[in-house]
Structures are given as structure tokens and as C-alpha cells.
Enzyme design. Structure first.
Site, PDB file in Angstrom:
ATOM      1  N   ARG A 242      32.068  42.357  36.308  1.00 48.69           N
ATOM      2  CA  ARG A 242      31.076  42.139  37.468  1.00 48.69           C
ATOM      3  C   ARG A 242      30.122  40.822  37.769  1.00 48.69           C
ATOM      4  NH1 ARG A 242      30.081  47.036  40.138  1.00 48.69           N
ATOM      5  NH2 ARG A 242      28.729  45.649  41.662  1.00 48.69           N
ATOM      6  N   GLU A 271      31.972  38.220  46.095  1.00 51.73           N
ATOM      7  CA  GLU A 271      33.198  38.442  46.205  1.00 51.73           C
ATOM      8  C   GLU A 271      34.715  38.066  47.180  1.00 51.73           C
ATOM      9  OE1 GLU A 271      35.542  41.378  44.966  1.00 51.73           O
ATOM     10  OE2 GLU A 271      34.287  40.827  43.679  1.00 51.73           O
ATOM     11  N   HIS A 290      39.534  38.035  41.226  1.00 47.24           N
ATOM     12  CA  HIS A 290      39.131  39.496  41.165  1.00 47.24           C
ATOM     13  C   HIS A 290      41.058  40.009  41.204  1.00 47.24           C
ATOM     14  CE1 HIS A 290      36.732  42.825  41.695  1.00 47.24           C
ATOM     15  NE2 HIS A 290      37.262  43.484  40.606  1.00 47.24           N
TER      16      HIS A 290
END
Length: 346
Positions: A242, A271, A290
Site C-alpha cells: 500500500r 493511486e 498498481h
């Protein structure tokens, strides 16, 4: 009686087959939500809720009149108040382990790319710097220092499924592996031939630090300037977990001022990032968007797991990937020993 499954996020990777749910007597609805009030309006009468990073707070959970299970589509379920769900007799589940091998492979690829400076060398060739046999700029500015992976130390923060999948890959290159995870028993470390250490020792001893822990709010910015200064100046940071684990401003300073040799990230706090982001101006950073979780096999698993968990509960079984096993007493107290869902989980 028809049971209602409500998905409160439009997830492009989960092309649910509504016919699957109809066959087991459930209605499937997609109702994208963002706020607590929207979640209450959409899911108050749902028997099962599928979510992804939506705020299932106590305020929302106490308004769920019929909900037996909240299924989080991603592996991180910190947006769900698990304690409140347990109190209200609601199971919480998630697709545990669906991409462990993929993420471990991605981390190993990062380690190799950092160790051999593959991205920087590729970029140098594309910029015309392979200009002679001597390759002066490459030899003087990019390559030094490069070390073989053999006998280098890999430090794993967290020792769950992904770290355990990474261990044999790293040992295949004859790396030494150490790990920090206060929630894992000594015999598990022994089983995998990994040395358990505290975080300070891991940071100071490791040539590669790879994060694979479950995120909690208390772990926000676990690695900041103080931690980077403890690392070797030749060490690399790997993060496929994360983005919130890392203080990105401190990371920028550590990379630009040489406190550590480089970093490889599959996740960031926001993100997403534009080309103007400060980290992207650094030569010693590798980043992927990601995608560590992705393979054809992992997506197939992710697509099926929510349906499988709903079907399992409707047959009267507990969820296979139950986050809160302590919910069972409250579940049976609220819904009855013989719940209308297939006679109740057993």
C-alpha cells in the site's frame, strides 16, 4: 424469497454474471456509491454487499437491516469497520490470496530490475548513450555500483502469504532472507528458513527492503526519513503493498540525496500520478501502475470469489475467507440458529 446482492462500486475487473446469482435465488444490483448516506440508501435492505474501498463505518453498518455479509473485492479491507460488523452479526470476507504469487513475482522482478539497473540501462540506450564499446557514460554514471544477488539480504516487512511466496524465489538466487512480523510465530519463520528480526535491524541489515504487510491506520508512513537514514546507501526499497506505508516526501528526499540507492513502487498514496510528479523526475525510481496483482488466473479468481462466497452462505456455510470468525455467535443470535439462508451457516 429472493435475496438481494448489492454491489456499491462499479468495478471494471469484476464482470459479474447476473444469471449466476439468479440461479441461486438472488437478485444482483449495481449501485455505485461514494458517501455514507449513499451506501445506506443503496444497501439498507441488501442481504449481501460487495464493496471496494467504500466507507462501511459504524454509521452505515448499523443501518443494514438484512445484511449477512460484506465482501470487499480487494485484499485491503480497512475501509470496513470490522468490529462494528461483528457486533451487528455481519460476516466480512475478502478474496484472500487470489494474487499472492503474482505480487511475489512482481516484487522479485523489481529486485532484479533494481539490482541490474535494467530500466536505467534501457533508457540510456534509447537516449543514444550506447555510443561506443567503452560506453563511458553508462560505465561511469549508471552502472556503479552493481552487486550480484548471491549473499545479498532481502528484508521482508510482513510475513504473510505474499512474503512466503517470495522466499523461495529469492533463495533461488541464493539471497539471505530476514523478516519482521510480530504477529507470526517463531516456528513459521523456521519452516521457511527465514530469520525474524525487529524493524530497526531489518532496515540496517537489508540490501532490499520489500513491504508486504497488511495496512492499518497505525502503519501510515511506517517508513519516513528516520527509517531511510537507517538503511544502507546501496539499499533499495520495494513496495507492492500500500502506498500509505511510505512518506513520499521523505522518499523523494532519500532518493534525491542518496540516503538509499533506489526504489521500485507498484503503489502510491494517491493511486495515480501525472508526469509532473516529483518522484517521476528521479532516475533511481521504477514505478508500475498498481498492476502487481494481475494475471489471467488471478482475475479469473477475483471474478468468481464474491459469487462463491454468496453461494456458500446461501448453502448454510460460513464464508471461506472470513475476516471476523468471532462474528459467529452474534450472527446466529441475530439471524437464528436456523437462518433462512439455507438453514444458517454451520
Amino acid at each position: 424469497m429472493s435475496y438481494k446482492v448489492v454491489m456499491v462500486v462499479k468495478h471494471p475487473l469484476i464482470p459479474h454474471d447476473e444469471e449466476d446469482y439468479r440461479r441461486i435465488g438472488a437478485e444482483f444490483l449495481t449501485r455505485p456509491c461514494q458517501t455514507e448516506d449513499e451506501l445506506i440508501a443503496a444497501a439498507h435492505d441488501a442481504d449481501f454487499v460487495l464493496t471496494f474501498r467504500r466507507p462501511f463505518t459504524r454509521k452505515v453498518i448499523q443501518k443494514l437491516e438484512r445484511c449477512r455479509m460484506i465482501f470487499n473485492i480487494g485484499t485491503g479491507y480497512e475501509s470496513i469497520d470490522v468490529a462494528a460488523a461483528t457486533e451487528y452479526g455481519i460476516c466480512v470476507s475478502y478474496p484472500d490470496g487470489y494474487c499472492s504469487e503474482e505480487v511475489a513475482e512482481h516484487a522479485m522482478a523489481f529486485i532484479l530490475a533494481c539490482a541490474r539497473k535494467l530500466v536505467r540501462l534501457d533508457r540510456a540506450v534509447r537516449e543514444g548513450k550506447w555510443d561506443s564499446y567503452e560506453k563511458r557514460e553508462i560505465r561511469s554514471k549508471i552502472l556503479p555500483p552493481v552487486f550480484p544477488l548471491k549473499n545479498q539480504t532481502l528484508g521482508l516487512i510482513g510475513f504473510g502469504r505474499i512474503s512466503r511466496a517470495l522466499v523461495p524465489k529469492a533463495k533461488g538466487f541464493e539471497m539471505r532472507v530476514i523478516a519482521h512480523d510480530p504477529y507470526v510465530s517463531a516456528h513459521v519463520f523456521e519452516e521457511f528458513g527465514v530469520t525474524s528480526v525487529d524493524l530497526e535491524q531489518l532496515l540496517s541489515d537489508s540490501d532490499f527492503v520489500s513491504i508486504h504487510a497488511a495496512f492499518t491506520p497505525q502503519a501510515r508512513h511506517l517508513l519516513g526519513m528516520e527509517e531511510f537514514k537507517r538503511m544502507k546507501p546501496t539499499a533499495y526499497l520495494i513496495n507492492c503493498a500500500r502506498g500509505e506505508f511510505i512518506d513520499e516526501q521523505a522518499l523523494y528526499t532519500a532518493l534525491s540525496q542518496g540516503y538509499i540507492a533506489g526504489a521500485a513502487l507498484d503503489v502510491i498514496q494517491a493511486e495515480s500520478m501525472g508526469p509532473e510528479h516529483p518522484l517521476l523526475q528521479l532516475e533511481n525510481l521504477i514505478i508500475t501502475p498498481h498492476t502487481a496483482y494481475y494475471s489471467e488466473e488471478s482475475i479469473a479468481k477475483l471474478t468468481r470469489r464474491p459469487y462463491e462466497e454468496v453461494a456458500r452462505m446461501m448453502r448454510g456455510e460460513w464464508p471461506r475467507w472470513l475476516v471476523n470468525p468471532e462474528v459467529k455467535e452474534n450472527f446466529q443470535s441475530r439471524w437464528g440458529q436456523k437462518s433462512s439462508l439455507g438453514g444458517g451457516p454451520r
